[in-house]
Design a protein around this motif. Structure first.
Motif, PDB file in Angstrom:
ATOM      1  N   THR A 167       0.791  -1.703  -0.152  1.00  0.00           N
ATOM      2  CA  THR A 167       0.444   0.058  -0.058  1.00  0.00           C
ATOM      3  C   THR A 167       1.074   1.245  -0.555  1.00  0.00           C
ATOM      4  O   THR A 167      -0.214   2.099  -0.078  1.00  0.00           O
ATOM      5  CB  THR A 167      -1.156  -0.263   1.132  1.00  0.00           C
ATOM      6  OG1 THR A 167      -0.167  -0.131   2.381  1.00  0.00           O
ATOM      7  CG2 THR A 167      -2.240  -1.263   1.017  1.00  0.00           C
ATOM      8  N   ASP A 168       1.833   1.374   0.087  1.00  0.00           N
ATOM      9  CA  ASP A 168       2.745   2.217   0.252  1.00  0.00           C
ATOM     10  C   ASP A 168       4.753   1.928  -0.530  1.00  0.00           C
ATOM     11  O   ASP A 168       4.817   0.675  -0.945  1.00  0.00           O
ATOM     12  CB  ASP A 168       2.753   3.106   1.770  1.00  0.00           C
ATOM     13  CG  ASP A 168       3.422   1.783   2.951  1.00  0.00           C
ATOM     14  OD1 ASP A 168       3.739   0.598   2.518  1.00  0.00           O
ATOM     15  OD2 ASP A 168       3.254   2.377   4.312  1.00  0.00           O
ATOM     16  N   ASP A 169       5.824   2.922  -0.110  1.00  0.00           N
ATOM     17  CA  ASP A 169       6.403   2.176   0.220  1.00  0.00           C
ATOM     18  C   ASP A 169       7.736   1.702   1.321  1.00  0.00           C
ATOM     19  O   ASP A 169       9.078   1.339   0.775  1.00  0.00           O
ATOM     20  CB  ASP A 169       7.474   3.209  -0.385  1.00  0.00           C
ATOM     21  CG  ASP A 169       7.509   4.309  -0.141  1.00  0.00           C
ATOM     22  OD1 ASP A 169       7.076   4.652   1.251  1.00  0.00           O
ATOM     23  OD2 ASP A 169       8.200   5.813   0.220  1.00  0.00           O
ATOM     24  N   ALA A 170       6.868   1.027   1.773  1.00  0.00           N
ATOM     25  CA  ALA A 170       8.140   0.372   2.812  1.00  0.00           C
ATOM     26  C   ALA A 170       8.407  -0.292   2.845  1.00  0.00           C
ATOM     27  O   ALA A 170       9.624  -1.030   3.500  1.00  0.00           O
ATOM     28  CB  ALA A 170       6.929  -0.146   3.959  1.00  0.00           C
TER      29      ALA A 170
END
Ligand SMILES: Cc1cc2nc3c(=O)[nH]c(=O)nc-3n(C[C@H](O)[C@H](O)[C@H](O)COP(=O)(O)OP(=O)(O)OC[C@H]3O[C@@H](n4cnc5c(N)ncnc54)[C@H](O)[C@@H]3O)c2cc1C
Length: 401
Positions: free
Chosen positions: A387-390
């Motif tokens: 969902t993100d760039d984690a």
């Protein structure tokens, strides 16, 4: 007494035979191997064996003693010539005929050869077998000049080993990038940089237009017009599945022995595993892999299914290579046709590159970051949603589990 025969005596064969016993099979097990060695693993051939750091015993997967303990009969140095499916018999080149109740084809693959320029030249080598590695090793030595033809895994590993031995190494590749079939362009570029940083020359877009020398290749002329003097040539331009014995017996083949998810061929008494097996799954084109992990796991799965366990095989896509002091591992789909990538910086020039399709992690390459692989495996198995760039930025990847 039932008798199961395994044609081929490599990685898949050894694991299949051992699994038959560990699963409680009490019948006869015979491995027919055309090579003169007990089953051994091939990855060290381009690395430790070539470097002189491992010998024949260091690569063995099933010793004579272990085979005797498990009552596995291994016939060395004998090629299986044909299969008579009606009579359920395997014919050897010696003329002997062996009856089977179940048969496993684990004949692996062989190096693709380039004849023409390289035919009958005594300093041109292919690397598939232990004998190939020992013969090549005898020709390597500090100060000599090696050219690897083909920038696939074997050509690159041999070049890296040659540099470690103090040789001059050049890799000649027709395509405009290295490992084009298996690596995304930017990872291929990082690998090429690694080689250059160790003094290996990489010539891309380079065809070979001429070869000089009578018995030995003395120099190669590239399509650029440049001439490369050479002492040893290693050709690594892919592998061809040894599926002829199946095809000639009327078993369905298509660049490998076609098998279902139970590794069963078009003949229900005959199975295939390892480099030679092309598995149909999910309606897509058959998948044939040439990796250590696949050969091992398919050997195990085929053995169980020969015993009627009906366990579907889930492809093991894990692959690794070692070049210089860098370990490269990949898993899953690392070159999806569409999708995005997230890259996490590791130590030094290392990185882990994650492939993302439709918001899901589908594969990764750990380049000099071997510890990330264990976490990647777990993220993949739990179907990690991106969902993100984690994946690229989280201080500790384990926290994403
Ligand atoms: C130099 C090298 C380096 C590699 N490095 C890596 C690596 O770093 N990582 C990785 O994941 N994979 C690596 N691989 C790939 C891996 O080793 C193979 O995928 C694996 O060996 C396949 O196992 P197999 O049992 O299917 O076939 P093989 O190991 O090829 O065994 C098949 C055997 O069957 C024999 N045979 C064939 N036909 C007959 C017949 N008619 N009768 C009797 N015997 C027959 C062959 O001679 C051979 O001995 C490497 C391969 C090579 C060659």
């Amino acid at each position: 007494m039932e008798r199961f025969i395994i044609v081929g005596g490599g990685q898949a064969a050894a694991f299949a035979a051992k699994t038959l016993r560990s699963e409680g099979f009490e019948g006869g097990i015979t491995i027919l191997s055309e090579e003169p060695y007990y089953p051994y693993e091939r990855p060290p051939l381009s690395k430790a064996v070539l470097q002189g750091a491992a010998d024949v015993h260091g690569t063995c997967l099933l010793t004579e003693e272990a085979a005797a303990d498990l009552r596995i009969e291994i016939t060395l140095g004998q090629r299986a010539r044909s299969i008579d499916r009606e009579q359920r018999v395997v014919h050897l080149e010696t003329g002997e005929a062996l009856q089977y109740d179940r048969l496993l084809i684990a004949t692996g693959s062989r190096a693709r050869r380039i004849d023409g320029h390289f035919a009958n030249k005594s300093n041109v080598f292919y690397l598939r077998t232990l004998d190939d590695a020992l013969a090549l090793r005898a020709k390597l030595g500090s100060g000599k000049r090696l050219v690897s033809v083909g920038a696939g895994w074997i050509g690159l590993e041999v070049a890296a080993t040659a540099r470690k031995l103090g040789m001059e190494a050049t890799v000649v590749e027709l395509a405009d990038r290295i490992c084009g079939r298996s690596l995304p362009a930017e990872v291929g570029a990082a690998l090429a940089d690694l080689h250059r940083s160790h003094g290996t020359r990489i010539c891309l877009g380079a065809g070979i237009t001429a070869v000089s020398g009578a018995d030995q290749v003395e120099s190669l002329t590239l399509s650029s017009g440049e001439t490369l003097p050479v002492d040893v040539v290693v050709v690594g331009v892919g592998a061809i599945p040894n599926d002829e014995i199946a095809r000639e017996a009327g078993i369905e083949t298509a660049n490998g022995v076609l098998v279902d998810e139970f590794l069963r061929s078009s003949d229900p008494l005959i199975f295939a595993a390892g480099d030679v097996a092309a598995m149909r799954s999910g309606g897509g084109p058959p998948i044939r892999m040439e990796t250590w992990a696949n050969a091992q796991d398919q050997g195990v799965a085929a053995a169980r299914n020969m015993l009627g366990r009906d366990v579907p095989y889930t492809p093991n896509t894990w692959f690794w290579s070692d070049q210089y002091d860098v370990n490269i591992q990949m898993i899953g789909n690392v070159q999806p046709a569409a999708g995005t990538a997230l890259t996490r910086k590791g130590e030094g020039n290392g990185f882990t590159r994650f492939s993302v399709v439709d918001g899901r992690l589908v594969g990764a390459i750990c380049f000099g970051c071997p510890r990330d692989m264990a976490i990647v495996r777990r993220l993949l198995s739990k179907g990690y949603v991106v969902t993100d760039d984690a994946l690229a930025t989280a201080p500790d990847l384990r926290k994403l589990l």
